[in-house]
Scaffold this motif. Structure first.
Motif, PDB file in Angstrom:
ATOM      1  N   PRO A 161     -26.565   4.824 -11.891  1.00  0.00           N
ATOM      2  CA  PRO A 161     -27.783   4.005 -11.925  1.00  0.00           C
ATOM      3  C   PRO A 161     -29.050   4.721 -11.509  1.00  0.00           C
ATOM      4  O   PRO A 161     -30.148   4.298 -11.878  1.00  0.00           O
ATOM      5  CB  PRO A 161     -27.459   2.862 -10.948  1.00  0.00           C
ATOM      6  CG  PRO A 161     -26.437   3.431 -10.030  1.00  0.00           C
ATOM      7  CD  PRO A 161     -25.617   4.381 -10.851  1.00  0.00           C
ATOM      8  N   GLY A 162     -28.933   5.809 -10.750  1.00  0.00           N
ATOM      9  CA  GLY A 162     -30.127   6.476 -10.242  1.00  0.00           C
ATOM     10  C   GLY A 162     -31.124   6.867 -11.316  1.00  0.00           C
ATOM     11  O   GLY A 162     -32.287   6.451 -11.278  1.00  0.00           O
ATOM     12  N   PRO A 163     -30.728   7.673 -12.294  1.00  0.00           N
ATOM     13  CA  PRO A 163     -31.666   8.059 -13.343  1.00  0.00           C
ATOM     14  C   PRO A 163     -32.139   6.875 -14.187  1.00  0.00           C
ATOM     15  O   PRO A 163     -33.244   6.920 -14.733  1.00  0.00           O
ATOM     16  CB  PRO A 163     -30.842   9.047 -14.194  1.00  0.00           C
ATOM     17  CG  PRO A 163     -29.829   9.585 -13.250  1.00  0.00           C
ATOM     18  CD  PRO A 163     -29.462   8.428 -12.372  1.00  0.00           C
ATOM     19  N   VAL A 164     -31.322   5.825 -14.309  1.00  0.00           N
ATOM     20  CA  VAL A 164     -31.756   4.650 -15.063  1.00  0.00           C
ATOM     21  C   VAL A 164     -32.913   3.976 -14.335  1.00  0.00           C
ATOM     22  O   VAL A 164     -33.932   3.617 -14.939  1.00  0.00           O
ATOM     23  CB  VAL A 164     -30.590   3.652 -15.255  1.00  0.00           C
ATOM     24  CG1 VAL A 164     -31.052   2.467 -16.095  1.00  0.00           C
ATOM     25  CG2 VAL A 164     -29.400   4.337 -15.916  1.00  0.00           C
ATOM     26  N   VAL A 165     -32.764   3.792 -13.017  1.00  0.00           N
ATOM     27  CA  VAL A 165     -33.848   3.200 -12.229  1.00  0.00           C
ATOM     28  C   VAL A 165     -35.089   4.073 -12.314  1.00  0.00           C
ATOM     29  O   VAL A 165     -36.221   3.586 -12.425  1.00  0.00           O
ATOM     30  CB  VAL A 165     -33.407   3.005 -10.763  1.00  0.00           C
ATOM     31  CG1 VAL A 165     -34.578   2.534  -9.914  1.00  0.00           C
ATOM     32  CG2 VAL A 165     -32.264   2.007 -10.681  1.00  0.00           C
ATOM     33  N   GLU A 166     -34.873   5.379 -12.281  1.00  0.00           N
ATOM     34  CA  GLU A 166     -35.997   6.317 -12.380  1.00  0.00           C
ATOM     35  C   GLU A 166     -36.782   6.080 -13.671  1.00  0.00           C
ATOM     36  O   GLU A 166     -38.017   6.121 -13.682  1.00  0.00           O
ATOM     37  CB  GLU A 166     -35.460   7.751 -12.345  1.00  0.00           C
ATOM     38  CG  GLU A 166     -36.509   8.812 -12.138  1.00  0.00           C
ATOM     39  CD  GLU A 166     -35.865  10.179 -12.025  1.00  0.00           C
ATOM     40  OE1 GLU A 166     -35.210  10.608 -13.003  1.00  0.00           O
ATOM     41  OE2 GLU A 166     -35.988  10.818 -10.972  1.00  0.00           O
ATOM     42  N   SER A 167     -36.066   5.798 -14.760  1.00  0.00           N
ATOM     43  CA  SER A 167     -36.726   5.507 -16.034  1.00  0.00           C
ATOM     44  C   SER A 167     -37.481   4.186 -15.985  1.00  0.00           C
ATOM     45  O   SER A 167     -38.575   4.052 -16.545  1.00  0.00           O
ATOM     46  CB  SER A 167     -35.684   5.452 -17.163  1.00  0.00           C
ATOM     47  OG  SER A 167     -35.087   6.707 -17.385  1.00  0.00           O
ATOM     48  N   LEU A 168     -36.894   3.187 -15.316  1.00  0.00           N
ATOM     49  CA  LEU A 168     -37.491   1.860 -15.302  1.00  0.00           C
ATOM     50  C   LEU A 168     -38.746   1.796 -14.436  1.00  0.00           C
ATOM     51  O   LEU A 168     -39.656   1.001 -14.717  1.00  0.00           O
ATOM     52  CB  LEU A 168     -36.471   0.833 -14.804  1.00  0.00           C
ATOM     53  CG  LEU A 168     -35.232   0.632 -15.677  1.00  0.00           C
ATOM     54  CD1 LEU A 168     -34.269  -0.354 -15.016  1.00  0.00           C
ATOM     55  CD2 LEU A 168     -35.604   0.143 -17.072  1.00  0.00           C
ATOM     56  N   VAL A 169     -38.796   2.586 -13.359  1.00  0.00           N
ATOM     57  CA  VAL A 169     -39.934   2.507 -12.438  1.00  0.00           C
ATOM     58  C   VAL A 169     -40.971   3.592 -12.693  1.00  0.00           C
ATOM     59  O   VAL A 169     -42.057   3.574 -12.098  1.00  0.00           O
ATOM     60  CB  VAL A 169     -39.462   2.569 -10.968  1.00  0.00           C
ATOM     61  CG1 VAL A 169     -38.480   1.465 -10.669  1.00  0.00           C
ATOM     62  CG2 VAL A 169     -38.865   3.941 -10.640  1.00  0.00           C
ATOM     63  N   GLY A 170     -40.659   4.553 -13.578  1.00  0.00           N
ATOM     64  CA  GLY A 170     -41.601   5.629 -13.874  1.00  0.00           C
ATOM     65  C   GLY A 170     -42.357   5.363 -15.161  1.00  0.00           C
ATOM     66  O   GLY A 170     -42.045   4.442 -15.921  1.00  0.00           O
ATOM     67  N   PRO A 171     -43.380   6.168 -15.441  1.00  0.00           N
ATOM     68  CA  PRO A 171     -44.120   6.012 -16.689  1.00  0.00           C
ATOM     69  C   PRO A 171     -43.235   6.363 -17.878  1.00  0.00           C
ATOM     70  O   PRO A 171     -42.325   7.185 -17.747  1.00  0.00           O
ATOM     71  CB  PRO A 171     -45.271   7.016 -16.531  1.00  0.00           C
ATOM     72  CG  PRO A 171     -44.781   8.013 -15.512  1.00  0.00           C
ATOM     73  CD  PRO A 171     -43.870   7.263 -14.606  1.00  0.00           C
ATOM     74  N   ASP A 214     -33.335   6.532 -25.518  1.00  0.00           N
ATOM     75  CA  ASP A 214     -33.195   5.291 -26.263  1.00  0.00           C
ATOM     76  C   ASP A 214     -33.456   4.091 -25.374  1.00  0.00           C
ATOM     77  O   ASP A 214     -34.032   3.090 -25.804  1.00  0.00           O
ATOM     78  CB  ASP A 214     -31.780   5.186 -26.850  1.00  0.00           C
ATOM     79  CG  ASP A 214     -31.539   6.214 -27.947  1.00  0.00           C
ATOM     80  OD1 ASP A 214     -32.534   6.698 -28.518  1.00  0.00           O
ATOM     81  OD2 ASP A 214     -30.375   6.510 -28.232  1.00  0.00           O
ATOM     82  N   LEU A 215     -33.033   4.155 -24.120  1.00  0.00           N
ATOM     83  CA  LEU A 215     -33.279   3.060 -23.184  1.00  0.00           C
ATOM     84  C   LEU A 215     -34.773   2.835 -23.008  1.00  0.00           C
ATOM     85  O   LEU A 215     -35.267   1.714 -23.136  1.00  0.00           O
ATOM     86  CB  LEU A 215     -32.637   3.370 -21.831  1.00  0.00           C
ATOM     87  CG  LEU A 215     -33.056   2.447 -20.680  1.00  0.00           C
ATOM     88  CD1 LEU A 215     -32.480   1.061 -20.879  1.00  0.00           C
ATOM     89  CD2 LEU A 215     -32.633   3.020 -19.342  1.00  0.00           C
ATOM     90  N   VAL A 216     -35.494   3.897 -22.722  1.00  0.00           N
ATOM     91  CA  VAL A 216     -36.933   3.784 -22.524  1.00  0.00           C
ATOM     92  C   VAL A 216     -37.601   3.215 -23.774  1.00  0.00           C
ATOM     93  O   VAL A 216     -38.442   2.312 -23.702  1.00  0.00           O
ATOM     94  CB  VAL A 216     -37.542   5.148 -22.160  1.00  0.00           C
ATOM     95  CG1 VAL A 216     -39.062   5.066 -22.113  1.00  0.00           C
ATOM     96  CG2 VAL A 216     -36.994   5.636 -20.824  1.00  0.00           C
ATOM     97  N   LYS A 217     -37.198   3.726 -24.932  1.00  0.00           N
ATOM     98  CA  LYS A 217     -37.792   3.275 -26.186  1.00  0.00           C
ATOM     99  C   LYS A 217     -37.502   1.801 -26.441  1.00  0.00           C
ATOM    100  O   LYS A 217     -38.392   1.039 -26.848  1.00  0.00           O
ATOM    101  CB  LYS A 217     -37.255   4.123 -27.347  1.00  0.00           C
ATOM    102  CG  LYS A 217     -37.845   3.758 -28.700  1.00  0.00           C
ATOM    103  CD  LYS A 217     -37.281   4.665 -29.791  1.00  0.00           C
ATOM    104  CE  LYS A 217     -37.845   4.282 -31.161  1.00  0.00           C
ATOM    105  NZ  LYS A 217     -37.282   5.171 -32.230  1.00  0.00           N
ATOM    106  N   LEU A 220     -42.900   3.039 -18.489  1.00  0.00           N
ATOM    107  CA  LEU A 220     -42.481   1.656 -18.261  1.00  0.00           C
ATOM    108  C   LEU A 220     -43.084   1.046 -17.006  1.00  0.00           C
ATOM    109  O   LEU A 220     -43.132  -0.178 -16.869  1.00  0.00           O
ATOM    110  CB  LEU A 220     -40.944   1.576 -18.182  1.00  0.00           C
ATOM    111  CG  LEU A 220     -40.188   1.959 -19.448  1.00  0.00           C
ATOM    112  CD1 LEU A 220     -38.683   1.816 -19.227  1.00  0.00           C
ATOM    113  CD2 LEU A 220     -40.618   1.085 -20.624  1.00  0.00           C
ATOM    114  N   SER A 221     -43.529   1.867 -16.055  1.00  0.00           N
ATOM    115  CA  SER A 221     -44.032   1.346 -14.782  1.00  0.00           C
ATOM    116  C   SER A 221     -45.234   0.427 -14.968  1.00  0.00           C
ATOM    117  O   SER A 221     -45.491  -0.451 -14.131  1.00  0.00           O
ATOM    118  CB  SER A 221     -44.390   2.502 -13.850  1.00  0.00           C
ATOM    119  OG  SER A 221     -45.305   3.389 -14.483  1.00  0.00           O
ATOM    120  N   GLU A 222     -45.990   0.617 -16.057  1.00  0.00           N
ATOM    121  CA  GLU A 222     -47.154  -0.233 -16.300  1.00  0.00           C
ATOM    122  C   GLU A 222     -46.759  -1.576 -16.895  1.00  0.00           C
ATOM    123  O   GLU A 222     -47.565  -2.512 -16.905  1.00  0.00           O
ATOM    124  CB  GLU A 222     -48.133   0.479 -17.237  1.00  0.00           C
ATOM    125  CG  GLU A 222     -48.702   1.774 -16.670  1.00  0.00           C
ATOM    126  CD  GLU A 222     -49.657   2.439 -17.630  1.00  0.00           C
ATOM    127  OE1 GLU A 222     -49.858   1.897 -18.740  1.00  0.00           O
ATOM    128  OE2 GLU A 222     -50.215   3.497 -17.276  1.00  0.00           O
TER     129      GLU A 222
END
Length: 306
Positions: free
Chosen positions: A101-111, A73-76, A113-115
């Motif tokens: 926070p680790g997996p949250v950051v992973e979502s924010l910096v990975g595809p 849901d966060l990514v979406k 969202l990274s683009e």
């Protein structure tokens, strides 16, 4: 493609994250800031406590921690925001007090969202008055400290200078790379939070799993107005296993709803932030802790009806 800066705000239950968000929204007039709020529990409270402002967007992710059940849901939600055509200056993600926070950051910096996003760092609010107790309650509190790029040591007015110095020393041992700032009610310059942080580390912690989430959230509600004195007495007598309680209540004899905040036994009935939007309705609280007796808590709250 233009990227939008994104900052993750973390901190254990009651450390001051929502207070910090409101300060940032108030100070950054003229900027379009989107706030993604995550709640621990089925009742959305934090989004109602954020002061709305023309041009701001608040997206609330209820019922679950963004690093686990609500991660998709966060990514979406963030992807929808940055792809909507809105001219956003910044995105703030306010994680729940139990979020690793680790997996949250992973979502924010990975595809994917990274683009779209430019990660500026993780800011962790630290409750100076309950520092030791919070570390004992959950592994998430420890991970929030070790993963921070900026540590805001909040509620400095509630402890002695000697205690503040010990907390600072302990945090330097846990996370030597993070900058530290000591505050009262999260009064920190907005640029300290919103500009890219030199120490930003995008790596996720190696440990993460169900063992980090031993606490549960219990929602209690009542249709009638509440007796203020009865409510205060009940809140003050909550079992020690209740680490955090928050909600919005309607009191007999008062024209406006009040905000209930309970952090490790300290009770506060305050006013809603200016500009916050609350739908008229039932008084309701979310109580977070371990081994909670749901039926007993609901009966106690109902007994506060005037």
């Amino acid at each position: 493609m233009t990227t939008t800066p994104v900052t993750l705000l973390t901190g254990f239950l009651g450390s001051g994250k929502t207070t910090l968000v409101n300060r940032l929204l108030t100070e950054q007039v003229g900027q379009r800031i989107a706030v993604v709020v995550n709640e621990f529990g089925e009742l959305g409270i934090d989004a109602a406590l954020i002061a709305s402002r023309d041009g701001d967007d608040v997206v609330e992710l209820a019922n679950g921690c963004v690093c686990c059940a609500g991660r998709g849901d966060l990514v979406k939600a963030v992807e929808t925001l940055v792809s909507s055509g809105r001219d956003l200056d910044h995105v703030l993600v306010e994680g729940s007090g139990m979020a690793d926070p680790g997996p949250v950051v992973e979502s924010l910096v990975g595809p994917p969202l990274s683009e779209r996003l430019a990660y500026t760092g993780t800011v962790t609010c630290v409750d100076a008055a309950n520092f030791d107790a919070n570390l004992e309650h959950a592994e998430a509190a420890y991970n929030q400290l070790t993963h921070a790029d900026l540590l805001i040591i909040n509620k400095a007015d509630l402890v002695t200078p000697e205690v503040l110095e010990l907390i600072g020393q302990g945090l330097r041992r846990l996370n030597a790379a993070a900058a530290q700032v000591t505050t009262v009610r999260c009064a920190v310059p907005a640029e300290s939070v919103l500009t890219p942080m030199p120490a930003a580390d995008h790596r996720a912690p190696a440990t993460h799993g169900p063992e980090s989430h031993t606490m549960i959230g219990v929602t209690v509600g009542a249709a009638g107005e509440l007796d203020a004195e009865r409510l205060r007495t009940w809140l003050a007598g909550l079992p020690r296993s209740v680490v955090r309680a928050k909600g919005i209540v309607y009191l007999a004899g008062s024209d406006t709803p009040r905000v209930v905040q309970v952090v490790s036994g300290a009770v506060e009935l305050g006013e809603l932030p200016a500009g916050s939007t609350v739908r008229p309705g039932r008084s309701a609280l979310v109580l977070i802790g371990t081994g909670l007796d749901e039926d007993r808590l609901r009966r106690g709250f109902t007994a506060c009806v005037a």
